[in-house]
Write a protein that holds these residues in place. Structure first.
Motif, PDB file in Angstrom:
ATOM      1  N   LEU A 168       0.817  -1.103  -0.092  1.00 43.56           N
ATOM      2  CA  LEU A 168       0.098   0.071  -0.011  1.00 43.56           C
ATOM      3  C   LEU A 168       0.933   1.148  -0.013  1.00 43.56           C
ATOM      4  O   LEU A 168       0.550   2.281  -0.547  1.00 43.56           O
ATOM      5  N   VAL A 170       4.399   1.106  -0.853  1.00 45.40           N
ATOM      6  CA  VAL A 170       5.105   1.334  -1.852  1.00 45.40           C
ATOM      7  C   VAL A 170       4.469   1.783  -3.165  1.00 45.40           C
ATOM      8  O   VAL A 170       5.007   2.618  -3.772  1.00 45.40           O
ATOM      9  N   SER A 171       3.146   1.624  -3.401  1.00 47.30           N
ATOM     10  CA  SER A 171       2.472   2.015  -4.615  1.00 47.30           C
ATOM     11  C   SER A 171       1.749   3.358  -4.234  1.00 47.30           C
ATOM     12  O   SER A 171       0.857   3.759  -5.065  1.00 47.30           O
ATOM     13  N   PRO A 173       2.585   6.855  -4.302  1.00 46.72           N
ATOM     14  CA  PRO A 173       2.461   7.926  -5.403  1.00 46.72           C
ATOM     15  C   PRO A 173       1.599   7.489  -6.479  1.00 46.72           C
ATOM     16  O   PRO A 173       0.949   8.374  -6.961  1.00 46.72           O
ATOM     17  N   MET A 174       1.698   6.061  -6.894  1.00 45.30           N
ATOM     18  CA  MET A 174       0.899   5.695  -8.024  1.00 45.30           C
ATOM     19  C   MET A 174      -0.373   5.628  -7.804  1.00 45.30           C
ATOM     20  O   MET A 174      -1.401   6.070  -8.477  1.00 45.30           O
ATOM     21  N   HIS A 175      -0.968   5.151  -6.507  1.00 49.83           N
ATOM     22  CA  HIS A 175      -2.160   5.114  -6.191  1.00 49.83           C
ATOM     23  C   HIS A 175      -2.784   6.428  -5.940  1.00 49.83           C
ATOM     24  O   HIS A 175      -3.926   6.831  -6.569  1.00 49.83           O
TER      25      HIS A 175
END
Lengths: 211, 211
Positions: A168, A170-171, A173-175
DNA sequence: AATCATTTTAAATATTTGTTTAAAAAAACT
DNA sequence: AGTTTTTTTAAACAAATATTTAAAATGATT
């Protein structure tokens, strides 16, 4: 000269450098961070980083080992705590969420640096060894034997839990980009996500009426 | 001069560069990769990378957009496939595992580069938009309304699934170090992990006898 | 105050970086 | 054939890199 241990209001240069280096390395990674970045963030002369730590690599390893400890120590402690399996799982998840909340780029930093240079982990093998025999593993096996939870490999279970929480962040910025979330909205999302993770894992394990 | 479209046995220089750049960028990231690394991997002169692509940044973005597409396209397609929710979830998980197996460092690459430079995603916003309205989302809501599955937010569910699968490969180097796994042992582990993920998610959703 | 070790600084070091240049080689066209 | 365009090369470029040096500043000890 003897070490001067009393200057509470001021920050010793070595600590200033470490703090700045931690900040910069966690943001930009080893390759992306420059000695000048770190010196500037610490507000000191460039040569001082090599005066206190002998090289960029040495300074990095110093920070890296701190981060590895930060990453593992809390979880290892909980894994061996004398509490029920159910409480332990909940506590593990909540601890990880707190850790990630305080250090949002700890995981991507560690994963990335280990990916680029796996040998770096060898120096931190101490913390790693602790993971091989934990009370958690014993408890899972006992619960299975007693028919209290579904049969499941404890390593698979542990991996599933850790993945759900850590990815959650780790992702993140993408999220946030994909779902057009603000920082506050993402925070709220993580709270809901935590609820789902706890509910899914415990329901799956402890609702054994079926199958 | 016109473009020559027929030289099947040979590889066009532009393609050689892209292939080499993909390999090097995925391994070392933008910051860790040098123009000379790429040229060497492609077996060409350094100046050619700037002859075909105008800069390292441009070449990178070319690769990056390819990777974003590779990352999203399969999943988006499955999310909108006219199949049952249960089949769809299983297929999503299996597709992601296949994708990760073929491109083990795709996720850590994307997550890291987006973390370093979130604006890069803006160029790939096309693929991202597709995620906002999917058949999957509709199906989840319908299944909840019919009482077929537990009430769950589809985004939380989706995140949980993706996290479980993808983090496994993000953490692959660390995992292999910690648990002293060979490549083959890790492969076997992912198979078991896939089984647990599918079992946990579907059991949680569809076993609604309780609560 | 004088001497010493420690800390900090500005400047220079040698390499490496991404990128450009100008000429050579290859290919395409007339 | 000769001419032009495209592709490739070796060399050079300026900027940035990690690190070192040698002198200045600071602080402690006598």
């Amino acid at each position: 000269m003897k070490r001067d241990m009393n200057c509470p209001p001021f920050q010793k240069t070595e600590e200033k450098i470490k703090e700045a280096a931690k900040k910069v390395f966690l943001e930009k990674g080893f390759d992306g961070a420059t000695s000048r970045d770190i010196a500037e963030a610490a507000g000191i002369n460039i040569a001082l980083t090599n005066y206190y730590f002998r090289s960029k690599e040495k300074l990095f390893m110093n920070i890296f080992e701190d981060m590895i400890q930060l990453f593992f120590e809390g979880s290892v402690q909980i894994l061996n705590k004398p509490i029920s399996l159910r409480d332990k799982i909940v506590e593990l998840i909540e601890h990880d969420f707190e850790l990630m909340k305080k250090n949002p780029n700890l995981v991507i930093f560690i994963m990335n640096e280990v990916h680029r240079n796996p040998e770096r982990l060898v120096k931190a093998i101490g913390y790693i060894k602790q993971l091989h025999h934990t009370l958690f593993k014993v408890q899972v096996q006992e619960a299975i034997d007693k028919g209290e939870i579904r049969p499941v490999n404890s390593l698979n279970l542990m991996t599933m839990i850790v993945a759900s929480v850590q990815f959650l962040f780790v992702s993140k910025p993408m999220h946030m980009q994909i779902w057009q979330m603000s920082e506050a909205e993402f925070d709220q999302f993580t709270i809901n996500q935590k609820r789902l993770i706890i509910d899914m894992v415990t329901s799956y394990l402890f609702e054994t009426e079926k199958a």
